[in-house]
Design an enzyme around this catalytic site. Structure first.
Site, short mmCIF file in Angstrom:
data_model
loop_
_atom_site.label_atom_id
_atom_site.label_comp_id
_atom_site.label_asym_id
_atom_site.label_seq_id
_atom_site.Cartn_x
_atom_site.Cartn_y
_atom_site.Cartn_z
N ASN A 124 56.90 103.99 59.60
CA ASN A 124 57.86 104.92 59.00
C ASN A 124 58.34 105.94 60.03
OD1 ASN A 124 55.16 105.88 58.78
ND2 ASN A 124 55.70 107.30 57.16
N CYS B 63 58.05 100.59 48.19
CA CYS B 63 58.89 101.39 47.30
C CYS B 63 60.05 100.53 46.78
CB CYS B 63 59.41 102.63 48.02
SG CYS B 63 60.81 102.32 49.13
N GLU C 97 58.55 99.22 56.24
CA GLU C 97 58.97 97.86 55.88
C GLU C 97 60.39 97.58 56.37
OE1 GLU C 97 57.57 100.16 53.99
OE2 GLU C 97 56.75 99.36 52.14
N GLU D 89 60.35 109.50 60.02
CA GLU D 89 60.87 110.58 59.17
C GLU D 89 61.91 111.41 59.91
OE1 GLU D 89 57.42 112.58 57.55
OE2 GLU D 89 57.06 110.90 56.19
N CYS E 223 61.47 103.76 55.80
CA CYS E 223 60.11 103.24 55.58
C CYS E 223 59.76 102.17 56.63
CB CYS E 223 60.01 102.58 54.20
SG CYS E 223 60.17 103.70 52.82
N CYS F 241 62.67 99.40 49.37
CA CYS F 241 62.16 98.34 50.25
C CYS F 241 62.04 97.02 49.51
CB CYS F 241 60.83 98.76 50.87
SG CYS F 241 61.05 100.05 52.12
N1 THU Z 1 56.70 105.03 53.13
C1 THU Z 1 56.77 103.83 53.78
O1 THU Z 1 56.96 103.77 54.98
N2 THU Z 1 56.62 102.70 53.04
C2 THU Z 1 56.31 102.67 51.71
O2 THU Z 1 56.19 101.60 51.13
C3 THU Z 1 56.15 103.93 50.98
C4 THU Z 1 56.52 105.16 51.71
C5 THU Z 1 56.83 106.26 53.92
C6 THU Z 1 58.09 107.06 53.72
C7 THU Z 1 57.63 108.44 54.13
O3 THU Z 1 57.71 108.57 55.54
C8 THU Z 1 56.18 108.50 53.74
O4 THU Z 1 55.77 107.15 53.58
C9 THU Z 1 55.89 109.27 52.48
O5 THU Z 1 56.69 108.84 51.44
#
Ligand code: THU
Length: 129
Positions: A43, A86, A56, A45, A54, A89
């Site tokens: 991920n 999520c 994925e 941010e 994310c 994704c």
């Molecule tokens: N996140 C992912 O990378 N994949 C997921 O399936 C769920 C959430 C990340 C997004 C964000 O950077 C952090 O997790 C918190 O939501």
């Protein structure tokens, strides 16, 4: 061809690169294509929170942008917790096939489910053309 556990381990390695100074939640993903190649992601941010991407989608975009579109499976990892993809994704995975295997931790066990099970009755290009 990597096993589910090996792909999950690749996702674990990738989570080390997570850029998540805001949530401090580190996620890794690893995509296995039918050719046997592995593409990893984490991920990433952003100070403008909704710009976050994310793990994925990072891994999938890496595969697609290398011209490797035959996705076989994707594993997702975060430390010491169950985690399934999520909604955004799930839709993104579905784009590349309804039978893609999604590998993740559920009740402390590594399991695999088809994306069609995680996103039933999905909207896809099959409905459009
Ligand atoms: N996140 C992912 O990378 N994949 C997921 O399936 C769920 C959430 C990340 C997004 C964000 O950077 C952090 O997790 C918190 O939501």
């Amino acid at each position: 061809m990597l096993s589910n556990n090996q792909l999950y381990n690749a996702a674990k390695q990738a989570s080390r690169n997570a850029y998540s100074p805001y949530s401090e939640f580190k996620v890794g993903a690893a995509v296995l294509t039918k050719s046997g190649s592995v593409y990893t992601g984490c991920n990433v941010e952003n100070a403008s929170y909704s710009n976050t991407i994310c793990a994925e989608r990072v891994a999938l975009v890496k595969a697609i942008s290398e011209g490797d579109k035959s996705i076989y499976s994707i594993a997702i990892y975060t430390e010491d917790a169950d985690l399934s993809p999520c909604g955004i994704c799930r839709q993104f995975i579905r784009e590349f096939g309804s039978e893609i295997k999604v590998i993740y931790l559920s009740s402390g066990e590594i399991i695999a489910k088809a994306i069609s099970e995680l996103l039933p009755d999905s909207f896809s290009k099959d409905n459009l053309y």
